[in-house]
Structures are given as structure tokens and as C-alpha cells.
Design a protein around this motif. Sequence first.
Motif, PDB file in Angstrom:
ATOM      1  N   PHE A 324       0.826  -1.207   0.000  1.00 27.56           N
ATOM      2  CA  PHE A 324       0.000   0.000   0.000  1.00 27.56           C
ATOM      3  C   PHE A 324       0.862   1.259   0.000  1.00 27.56           C
ATOM      4  CE2 PHE A 324      -1.856   3.434   2.527  1.00 27.56           C
ATOM      5  CZ  PHE A 324      -2.966   3.737   1.742  1.00 27.56           C
ATOM      6  N   LEU A 325       1.893   1.296   0.827  1.00 26.51           N
ATOM      7  CA  LEU A 325       2.729   2.486   0.925  1.00 26.51           C
ATOM      8  C   LEU A 325       3.441   2.762  -0.400  1.00 26.51           C
ATOM      9  CD1 LEU A 325       4.190   2.005   4.519  1.00 26.51           C
ATOM     10  CD2 LEU A 325       2.468   3.671   3.803  1.00 26.51           C
ATOM     11  N   LYS A 326       3.863   1.721  -1.087  1.00 22.36           N
ATOM     12  CA  LYS A 326       4.453   1.909  -2.417  1.00 22.36           C
ATOM     13  C   LYS A 326       3.409   2.501  -3.360  1.00 22.36           C
ATOM     14  CE  LYS A 326       6.485  -0.654  -6.305  1.00 22.36           C
ATOM     15  NZ  LYS A 326       5.382  -0.436  -7.279  1.00 22.36           N
ATOM     16  N   TRP A 327       2.214   1.913  -3.349  1.00 24.41           N
ATOM     17  CA  TRP A 327       1.130   2.438  -4.196  1.00 24.41           C
ATOM     18  C   TRP A 327       0.850   3.899  -3.855  1.00 24.41           C
ATOM     19  CZ3 TRP A 327      -3.542   4.378  -2.476  1.00 24.41           C
ATOM     20  CH2 TRP A 327      -4.492   4.662  -3.462  1.00 24.41           C
ATOM     21  N   ALA A 328       0.801   4.220  -2.574  1.00 23.65           N
ATOM     22  CA  ALA A 328       0.501   5.585  -2.149  1.00 23.65           C
ATOM     23  C   ALA A 328       1.581   6.553  -2.611  1.00 23.65           C
ATOM     24  CB  ALA A 328       0.359   5.642  -0.625  1.00 23.65           C
ATOM     25  N   ALA A 329       2.839   6.151  -2.453  1.00 21.04           N
ATOM     26  CA  ALA A 329       3.941   7.039  -2.851  1.00 21.04           C
ATOM     27  C   ALA A 329       3.886   7.342  -4.339  1.00 21.04           C
ATOM     28  CB  ALA A 329       5.274   6.402  -2.477  1.00 21.04           C
ATOM     29  N   GLU A 330       3.472   6.372  -5.128  1.00 21.13           N
ATOM     30  CA  GLU A 330       3.449   6.538  -6.576  1.00 21.13           C
ATOM     31  C   GLU A 330       2.163   7.159  -7.088  1.00 21.13           C
ATOM     32  OE1 GLU A 330       6.235   2.575  -7.419  1.00 21.13           O
ATOM     33  OE2 GLU A 330       4.071   2.494  -7.769  1.00 21.13           O
ATOM     34  N   THR A 331       1.086   7.035  -6.326  1.00 20.39           N
ATOM     35  CA  THR A 331      -0.233   7.411  -6.835  1.00 20.39           C
ATOM     36  C   THR A 331      -0.788   8.695  -6.227  1.00 20.39           C
ATOM     37  OG1 THR A 331      -0.701   5.055  -7.111  1.00 20.39           O
ATOM     38  CG2 THR A 331      -2.583   6.563  -7.230  1.00 20.39           C
ATOM     39  N   LEU A 332      -0.655   8.862  -4.925  1.00 19.11           N
ATOM     40  CA  LEU A 332      -1.322   9.986  -4.262  1.00 19.11           C
ATOM     41  C   LEU A 332      -0.879  11.355  -4.784  1.00 19.11           C
ATOM     42  CD1 LEU A 332      -1.590   8.838  -0.525  1.00 19.11           C
ATOM     43  CD2 LEU A 332      -3.192   8.502  -2.421  1.00 19.11           C
ATOM     44  N   PRO A 333       0.389  11.569  -5.128  1.00 14.48           N
ATOM     45  CA  PRO A 333       0.757  12.896  -5.629  1.00 14.48           C
ATOM     46  C   PRO A 333       0.033  13.290  -6.915  1.00 14.48           C
ATOM     47  CG  PRO A 333       2.708  11.734  -4.883  1.00 14.48           C
ATOM     48  CD  PRO A 333       1.590  10.734  -4.898  1.00 14.48           C
ATOM     49  N   GLY A 334      -0.555  12.326  -7.618  1.00 10.87           N
ATOM     50  CA  GLY A 334      -1.304  12.631  -8.829  1.00 10.87           C
ATOM     51  C   GLY A 334      -2.638  13.298  -8.569  1.00 10.87           C
TER      52      GLY A 334
END
Length: 603
Positions: A324-334
Motif C-alpha cells: 500500500f505504501l508503495k502504491w501511495a507514494a506513486e499514486t497519491l501525488p497525482g
Amino acid sequence: MSTHADRLRALRDQLSQQSLDGFVVPISDEHMSEYVGGYAQRLGWLTGFGGSAGTAVVLPAEAAIFTDGRYTLQVREQVSADHWSYQPVPEVSVAEWLSAHAPAGARIGYDPWLHTADWAKAAGDALAAKGATLVAVERNPIDAIWADQPGRSDARLSVQADEHAGVSSAAKRQDMADWLKTEGADAAVLSALDSVAWTFNVRGKDVDRTPVALSFALVRDDGTADLFVAPDKIGDDVRQHLGNGVRVHDIARFEAHLRGLAGRTVAVDPERSVAAIFSALEAAGATVLRRRDPSVLPRAIKNAAEQAGHRAAQARDGAAMARFLKWAAETLPGGGETELSAAARLEAFRAETGLLEDLSFDSISATGAHGASPHYRVTEESNARIEPGTLYLIDSGGQYRDGTTDITRTIAVGTPTAEMRDRFTRVLQGHIAIDRAVFPDGARGSQLDSFARAKLWEAGLDYGHGTGHGVGSFLGVHEGPQRIAASTYPGGGPAEPLRAGMILSNEPGYYKAGHWGIRIENLVLIEPREIDGAEGRFLGFETLTFAPIDRTLIDADALSGDERMWLDAYHAKVLQRIGPLVDADTRAWLTAQCAPISGDGAA
């Protein structure tokens, strides 16, 4: 009754019909549970408040809602100030407010199945001083007006295998029987749902997020027991598991059974049992011994099987969290995700383990100002988009057959401000101080609480919740009696001594009202510490939770050498334990996140 104002008017009409001048509405059920089934969510239905702790008082011309510091912001967002006044707990108690606001001669109703006997006495005494009366109702007036009130769950019980429980139900009941004999008692009432589940090695699905079944029990001094539960909830597998030593009765017969205990001496926990239980026993002529539920302490001190189960569950859960944290790091800034979508993604990662039974509580998925409410619960109405330049806080956990998890991580979405990094680093320093604490056997959590706050206090900052709570084994995510908090404990009693085998959360935080919130939470297991030359027994913590801590929020220059060493060692363990459980892409990301921070300068 489409609005909460309509419901408040309807309740006042109903109170008039029942010859009452007021009524007290807690978040509670017949078992004094922290989290309750839908049928018992009377406060939420009446007011709109979605928190897990609170009480309301309704009088003919005014109404008040009482919440503690965790819900200061939330209650104002969810409950209309046009109809309710907000009262802070513990600064103002329900009894104190009633004594000041109830008119002389008033009849104030309460449901004796939803309050403790001690609360009823305190409230009754306060009202009596004003010439008013506290009245136990036979039917809760909210139930009379709640047309679509949910029914009680009909889900069946399941067996918690000895491989996870570690000790058989028969052995647990025999230990209780031995205790009863030393106390001179014939039986003990178990009314807390987790007490019944743990004692009989059964689990249920009657309360969301907590695997318990609506039930009561009486454990006898010969090791046998009476279990009170809806008959259709017991299958052949559970009957066979319970064996001949457990007599099963319809839960509807529980009160009548209590009234049949004339001449018996019965131990009842005044903190975990409702006033109606005391009333039934006293009416029967039984002798009531006010004693703590005999399952509480052994349930809190995890045996070897439970400890091993927790480690396995935490590793499994940590792998899902890393994904999840990997997904968040890559996705949330979008900027395309919301609080609800992010929480759903984390739950999906947990579900992909194939072993998730449920979440351990509704995830606290909070961006921006919502993060400043420590127990914020996202709804369709409150759901906010996660935007760059904010902090995102996710406090969540899973229920697995071998353990219950609870973890909080705070994530910088984009580049954090200097203030965010300063506050986060201070919270991290408090977290490290708790994790590294060494203390004498029998020390209290209240003695450790200031360790977590010291760096915040230096900057004139603090947080309004405890630092740590106990956690169950495939049971409640909040479990007593141990906790790490200031010296004021529930019921006003002394803090519980800390003992090896207890599990606690370590979760200091900081909340900037209207802007953002920060919390870092791991679970820790109390274990013996060997110290050369020690004069007495000492304890420390084994860290159970493993997931990376957002390094972009850490001011490495503010950390001491020992704090940097702790952080690097912790991340090394994260990579060691979680790395083998995730896919290659996640492992590569995790490796970067877990690299030593000592050489990073300020990052």
C-alpha cells in the motif's frame, strides 16, 4: 423522521408519554462494549455523531452531547449546535451536568442494560441532591421511535482452535474455578463479549470489526459453565467443542437465570457489567462480590501460541502495508485518489493475503484537516480528495485468526513543509523513546507516557489521547487493562502494572487543528530484559509491527545518534521480515525506503 431534529422532537414526545422529563443516551450495549452492533447505535441515530465513545442527555428544553478530546472537532462537524450543546469529558460529567440542569422533581430515565451500577448510583445521587430522580426504564424510548432499527445479528459462532488460543477452554474455566474458590464465590458473571469469546475459545460476527458473539456466561466453581446465546447461533461443531461441561441456554433467559441464584455468592465486574445484572442478583437475594472479571488479566498476558500468532499476523499485515505504501507514494501525488478509495485499496491488499477475516476497526483514512481529528471516520459525505502538499494519515488494522493488527503511518503527499517535518520528527522521537524504554516489572503505563511527549513538550506542543492501548488476539483492537496514558484511568483506579506478555500500541501524535495530523503507531510486546547487575526484574518492548516510516518527513539532523541507530535498525528489520513476503517491484521500493538514514543528510 428524516432529520436528526425530527428524531429529537420524537424522543421528547416519547419521554412525555413515558412520564419522563429526560433521558440519557450512551454509545453502549448490554455488554459495555466499546464497539457495538447496529441495533445499539442509538446515539448515532439520534444525533448523527459517528464516534465510538459519547453520551447524550435530552431534557424538555435543552440537550447536551458529551465527548472526550478525541472527538472535539468531529462532534462539531456531525452534531448540530442548533439543538445540542457540546460538553467536554472528563472536565464535565453527565452526573454533574444533570445536577446543574435538571429541574427539581424531574424524572430522568436511563436504560439499566446500558450503564454500570456505579454510574447509576453517581447520577442518582447527583439528581437526588436537586430533588430529582433517576428512573430505570423497562423499554428504551429510542427503541420505541426507531422504526427501522436493525435487528440483532443471527451469525453463527465459530471455534477458535487451540493452535491459536494456546490454552483449552476447559483449562481456562478450571483456572477460574480455582480463583472462585479462593474468593469464596460460587460463580462469576462474564458479560463482556471478548471475555466470553476468550474463555470459551469461540468467535462470532455480531459486531463489525470485532469477532465476538452476543452472549453472557456464568462460570461455576467446579469448572462448568452456563453459556447464554441465541440457540440458532450454535452449530454442531461449536456444541462438540464446548463439550458436556458447558450448558447452553437461550440468551433471553439470562436475567431469569440470575434471579434464580438465591443464596449464592456471585462475582460481578462493576466496570464491565451493567446495572441490570446487579439489580437482578440483588433482587434474587444473591450475595454480590464486586471483583474484576477473572478473564481480563490472563487474556491480556498472551501465551506463547498467541505471541507467535501475533508475529505471523503482523508480518503478513506488514507486507500488505508495504504494498500500500508503495502504491501511495506513486499514486497519491497525482491527486486522483480520495480518503475512501485509499482505504479501499489498503483493504484490498490485506484481503489478497487470503487470511483476512475483517478489518480490526473502520480505517481512519484522513487527509489534510481531517487528520487533525484523531478518530476521524470517513463517510461518503465527508470523503475528501487527497491533494499534493498535504499530509495523509492512515490508521488501520486487520483481523486474522492468529492475531489482530493496528498500525498508523503518516505520508507526505508531495514535498512537506519545514513545520510538518519538525512535528513529524518530534513524534518519531517520542515513538522511539517508548520503543527503547526499559522499566521495572510492575511499572505502570502512566510512568512511561511522558517519554512519548517530551520532545513535543519542549516546543510547547502535546496531543489529546493516550499513547498506547492493549490489543487482543483475534479479538478487540482495544483491550485492557494495560495502557500507556496519563495517571487518570477509567473508573478512577490506579494504572495497571505492566507485565511480560502484554501487547500495547505505541502511538504518539500531533494534530494541527484545521490543517493536518501526524501519528506513528506500531504494536509492541512486553518482554523480560536482562541487565548486568540489575537489582530486580526489568522489562522492555519487542517491536511487532514492521512497515517503513516516511523518510521525507524526517529531519535526520534533529535526531540523536541513538535515535538514528534505532531508525536504521528498525528499517533493516522491516526489510528482513517483509522483503521476502512481497513481489520484486515492492521489494525494490522497500529496499530504498529502508536504506540507512544516517547518510541522508536531512532526508
